[in-house]
Motif scaffolding. Structure first.
Motif, PDB file in Angstrom:
ATOM      1  N   ALA A  16       0.858  -1.189   0.000  1.00 34.13           N
ATOM      2  CA  ALA A  16       0.000   0.000   0.000  1.00 34.13           C
ATOM      3  C   ALA A  16       0.889   1.232   0.000  1.00 34.13           C
ATOM      4  N   LYS A  20      -1.596   5.991   2.008  1.00 40.46           N
ATOM      5  CA  LYS A  20      -2.932   5.385   2.006  1.00 40.46           C
ATOM      6  C   LYS A  20      -3.439   5.325   3.447  1.00 40.46           C
ATOM      7  N   TRP A  24      -8.415   2.234   4.732  1.00 43.64           N
ATOM      8  CA  TRP A  24      -8.606   1.630   3.403  1.00 43.64           C
ATOM      9  C   TRP A  24      -7.652   0.460   3.189  1.00 43.64           C
ATOM     10  N   ARG A  27      -9.465  -2.372   4.922  1.00 39.32           N
ATOM     11  CA  ARG A  27     -10.661  -2.822   4.203  1.00 39.32           C
ATOM     12  C   ARG A  27     -10.328  -3.445   2.846  1.00 39.32           C
ATOM     13  N   GLU A  28      -9.427  -2.791   2.109  1.00 41.59           N
ATOM     14  CA  GLU A  28      -9.189  -3.223   0.721  1.00 41.59           C
ATOM     15  C   GLU A  28      -8.053  -4.235   0.598  1.00 41.59           C
ATOM     16  N   ASP A  29      -7.011  -4.058   1.420  1.00 39.47           N
ATOM     17  CA  ASP A  29      -5.817  -4.901   1.251  1.00 39.47           C
ATOM     18  C   ASP A  29      -5.776  -6.064   2.242  1.00 39.47           C
ATOM     19  N   ASN A  31      -8.706  -7.118   3.748  1.00 39.77           N
ATOM     20  CA  ASN A  31     -10.054  -7.712   3.728  1.00 39.77           C
ATOM     21  C   ASN A  31     -10.707  -7.755   5.116  1.00 39.77           C
ATOM     22  N   VAL A  33     -13.291  -5.761   6.966  1.00 43.34           N
ATOM     23  CA  VAL A  33     -14.266  -4.719   6.668  1.00 43.34           C
ATOM     24  C   VAL A  33     -15.135  -4.336   7.869  1.00 43.34           C
TER      25      VAL A  33
END
Ligand code: FES
Ligand code: FES
Length: 157
Positions: A16, A20, A24, A27-29, A31, A33
């Motif tokens: 990342a 960043k 995020w 959540r995105e890298d 997983n 959430v």
């Protein structure tokens, strides 16, 4: 760029950019959430995680700031407790605190950190320490649940 840190007790490297937001990256890298986006400007607390045990707004925390640190998210906050829920989570269930639920993981992270520092907080101490926002207005139930959690914790939950 990549960042290496301890995430929920496991050494983790995420690819990342340095700037960043941790929110995020989680959540995105990673997983994960359970940590929510509310305002993105450090106001609402929906994105609260623990960084080295300190409740932290992950929406304004760049990945570069967590290198070598220990991050705990809602997914793991109860992992060392009997049944997989910590005292705050158990009290939250008992008091049926959530309404829509969106803000709740942030509140549970903030409440857990508060009880580590202040085992029996008063309403004033709760209000001063927990500045998260709940648009469903669950504040009275949360205060009651935090006091219940303090009792459970004292009893070894
Ligand atoms: S999303 Fe981080 S404080 Fe609101
Ligand atoms: S429970 Fe809905 S915003 Fe808090």
């Amino acid at each position: 760029m990549s960042v290496t840190f301890v995430l929920n007790d496991k050494s983790t490297t995420l690819n990342a950019p340095d700037d960043k937001p941790l929110l995020w990256a989680l959540r995105e890298d990673a997983n994960l959430v359970g940590t929510k986006y509310g305002c993105g400007i450090a106001v609402c607390g929906a994105c609260t995680v623990h960084v080295d045990g300190v409740p932290t707004r992950s929406c304004v925390t760049p990945c570069s700031a967590i290198a070598g640190k220990s991050v705990t998210t809602i997914e793991a906050i109860g992992s060392k407790s009997p049944g997989g829920f910590n005292a705050v989570q158990k009290a939250w269930i008992e008091h049926q605190v959530p309404q829509c639920g969106y803000c709740q993981s942030g509140f549970i992270m903030a409440a857990t950190a508060l009880l580590e520092k202040t085992p029996e907080p008063t309403d004033d101490e709760i209000n001063a320490a927990i500045t998260n926002l709940c648009r469903c207005g669950t504040y009275p139930a949360m205060r009651a649940a935090i006091k219940k959690a303090a009792q459970l914790k004292k009893a070894g939950a």
